[in-house]
Design a protein around this motif. Structure first.
Motif, PDB file in Angstrom:
ATOM      1  N   HIS A 258       0.701  -1.045   0.368  1.00  0.00           N
ATOM      2  CA  HIS A 258      -0.366   0.165  -0.406  1.00  0.00           C
ATOM      3  C   HIS A 258       0.918   1.662   0.038  1.00  0.00           C
ATOM      4  CE1 HIS A 258       1.195  -0.565   4.133  1.00  0.00           C
ATOM      5  NE2 HIS A 258       0.444   0.429   4.742  1.00  0.00           N
ATOM      6  N   ASN A 260       3.653   1.404  -2.026  1.00  0.00           N
ATOM      7  CA  ASN A 260       4.346   1.458  -3.367  1.00  0.00           C
ATOM      8  C   ASN A 260       3.740   1.782  -3.844  1.00  0.00           C
ATOM      9  OD1 ASN A 260       5.244  -0.096  -5.759  1.00  0.00           O
ATOM     10  ND2 ASN A 260       7.334  -0.102  -4.459  1.00  0.00           N
ATOM     11  N   LEU A 263       2.926   0.460  -8.393  1.00  0.00           N
ATOM     12  CA  LEU A 263       2.438  -0.666  -7.873  1.00  0.00           C
ATOM     13  C   LEU A 263       1.369  -0.810  -8.952  1.00  0.00           C
ATOM     14  CD1 LEU A 263       1.841  -4.522  -7.527  1.00  0.00           C
ATOM     15  CD2 LEU A 263       1.161  -3.094  -5.471  1.00  0.00           C
ATOM     16  N   SER A 264       0.313   0.376  -8.123  1.00  0.00           N
ATOM     17  CA  SER A 264      -1.450   0.851  -9.248  1.00  0.00           C
ATOM     18  C   SER A 264      -1.203   1.094 -10.399  1.00  0.00           C
ATOM     19  CB  SER A 264      -1.813   1.966  -8.043  1.00  0.00           C
ATOM     20  OG  SER A 264      -1.878   0.905  -6.857  1.00  0.00           O
ATOM     21  N   PRO A 265       0.405   2.127 -10.724  1.00  0.00           N
ATOM     22  CA  PRO A 265       0.012   1.910 -12.364  1.00  0.00           C
ATOM     23  C   PRO A 265       0.629   1.061 -12.799  1.00  0.00           C
ATOM     24  CG  PRO A 265       0.933   4.178 -10.824  1.00  0.00           C
ATOM     25  CD  PRO A 265       1.274   3.298  -9.851  1.00  0.00           C
ATOM     26  N   LEU A 267      -0.300  -2.129 -12.057  1.00  0.00           N
ATOM     27  CA  LEU A 267      -1.561  -2.909 -12.864  1.00  0.00           C
ATOM     28  C   LEU A 267      -2.545  -1.759 -13.923  1.00  0.00           C
ATOM     29  CD1 LEU A 267      -1.798  -4.052  -8.807  1.00  0.00           C
ATOM     30  CD2 LEU A 267      -1.208  -5.559 -10.735  1.00  0.00           C
ATOM     31  N   LEU A 268      -2.866  -1.138 -13.378  1.00  0.00           N
ATOM     32  CA  LEU A 268      -3.846  -0.461 -14.032  1.00  0.00           C
ATOM     33  C   LEU A 268      -3.030  -0.227 -15.692  1.00  0.00           C
ATOM     34  CD1 LEU A 268      -5.736   1.214 -14.391  1.00  0.00           C
ATOM     35  CD2 LEU A 268      -4.380   3.903 -13.674  1.00  0.00           C
TER      36      LEU A 268
END
Length: 470
Positions: A258, A260, A263-265, A267-268
């Motif tokens: 949560h 980092n 990570l979210s970009p 996966l997106l």
């Protein structure tokens, strides 16, 4: 304060000796960099000329018939058949040969002539080689073979010797000059197209670029669904950052998910790239039912192994001898073995994501239903990246002899079995067993050597701390 600042200024930039030394060092590094670039460019041009010459001599026509080089999922001839079926209003999967990913159908027919496709695969190898050089610079940022990283460099290397290059450059040259990779390119086997997105994903993740890492990962999954396991080393690189490529432990633990920001970009963009590729393939196959019918034929083909054409894999002989009712069970065992090996490898090698990717690629190749020598050459080209860790590896000569035996005796046994009808399938399958055993030995010894290397460095680090504390 003005006198202090003036003294500082005069003591640093005002010293003519320091300025001349800095300019001399920059000039030496610049010349060394140009010499290395010219040396590598010369090797690239020579490799391209050699492959083009061999293609003009017609060697590719003989290699296209070799089961060790070409399979039903990487063949240029099968791709040509698929385009011919599409031009005549039929599904590309209605023929007996093309069972590869629909992404390959995005290649236009104009690049599928023997020479054009060989040049396309060679360009793919060159791009992958450049990415390997970048990966080497990230893995070994202070490599002793890199003159720009040495602060005590006072003179360029002797002109009679080749300019020193990093381990990434040696890996790139091995990829370009590897006879297995060259044979795959000449035969029109799209093996190098599978490496390029993997190298892009790993290099971009190590550099902290989530969009490019996601694009490489999406292309890799679309071309070969088994490469979905490589998302683990890519995520480890993104979680650890560039510090995860350090050459000596202790390495930092991965940051919490949560916290980092990469990570979210990733996966997106991964979902976005997969959606784009799916949409492109669906539009291409829309006159023939769309993407879902194609996927419903590609995935069961790889799992059920309906085509038992002899190749370098272990499954065809086993499935030909096994009873039909028990084949799904063993197909599941072969396919699930990769998922069973992934957790222990990831737990032990989570601080070496590049080497984890190498180990996963090698094991995937061992249990693949239709392996070919092109993939084997690509995987072997990654070994120079880990030379500092594999210097104490055992059985190197035995592994080399095993690979040499497989690629010299394989055509001989095939000729005795198929062409002369003197032998039987056991002749060729013996070579297949040797190939699997040698690759298994390479995997076990490489992982063992890296773990022992890390353990030794941890002991030395602990001894150094105790010495400083005392």
């Amino acid at each position: 304060m003005g006198g202090d600042s003036g003294g500082d200024h005069g003591g640093t930039s005002g010293d003519p000796g320091t300025g001349s030394r800095c300019s001399s060092a920059c000039g030496i590094r610049g010349r060394a960099g140009w010499r290395k670039a010219a040396w590598f460019a010369a090797h690239v041009c020579a490799a391209v000329c050699v492959r083009a010459g061999l293609a003009q001599m017609g060697l590719g026509r003989w290699l296209e018939t070799r089961p060790e080089v070409v399979s039903t999922i990487n063949s240029r001839a099968a791709l040509l058949e698929a385009h011919w079926l599409m031009d005549h209003g039929l599904s590309p999967y209605s023929g007996p040969h093309f069972q590869a990913s629909p992404v390959l159908l995005l290649l236009p027919p104009c690049v599928l002539s023997p020479l054009s496709f060989t040049l396309l695969l060679t360009v793919s190898d060159i791009l992958a080689a450049v990415l390997l050089i970048l990966s080497g610079s990230l893995l070994h940022p202070s490599s002793p073979s890199n003159p720009s990283s040495s602060p005590n460099t006072s003179s360029p290397p002797p002109p009679s010797l080749p300019p020193p290059v990093g381990l990434g450059a040696w890996s790139a040259l091995l990829l370009l000059w590897n006879p297995l990779s060259a044979a795959a390119a000449l035969a029109g086997a799209a093996s190098s197209l599978f490496l390029l997105p993997v190298a892009l994903a790993l290099t971009a993740a190590a550099a902290g670029n989530p969009p490019l890492a996601a694009m490489g990962m999406a292309l890799s999954i679309a071309l070969s669904p088994a490469s979905v396991v490589l998302i683990v080393p890519v995520l480890l690189l993104l979680l650890n950052g560039r510090s995860s490529t350090a050459t000596s432990p202790p390495l930092p633990r991965p940051s919490p998910l949560h916290r980092n920001p990469l990570l979210s970009p990733f996966l997106l963009f991964l979902a976005l790239w997969l959606l784009v590729l799916s949409a492109a393939c669906h539009l291409l196959l829309l006159p023939h039912g769309g993407l879902l019918p194609a996927l419903s034929q590609v995935f069961p083909f790889a799992l059920q192994l309906t085509d038992l054409t002899p190749n370098l894999g272990l499954r065809w002989y086993f499935f030909a001898e096994a009873f039909a009712y028990i084949r799904p069970f063993y197909s599941f065992v072969f396919s699930a073995s990769l998922l069973l090996v992934l957790p222990p490898l990831a737990l032990r090698l989570h601080r070496r994501p590049f080497f984890l990717a190498f180990a996963l690629l090698l094991f995937t190749h061992i249990v693949a239903p239709y392996p070919a020598v092109g993939e084997s050459g690509v995987i072997l080209s990654l070994l120079p990246l880990f030379l500092p860790h594999l210097s104490a590896m055992r059985f190197v000569f035995i592994i080399f002899l095993g690979y040499l035996l497989v690629h010299t005796m394989g055509p001989t046994m095939w000729d005795l079995w198929i062409l002369k009808s003197i032998g039987n399938a056991n002749f060729f399958f013996a070579v297949v067993l040797i190939f699997a055993a040698i690759q298994g030995l390479l995997l076990v010894e490489a992982v063992h050597t890296v773990l022992m290397h890390d353990r030794t460095l941890k002991k030395l680090n602990l001894a150094s701390r105790l010495l400083h504390a005392a």
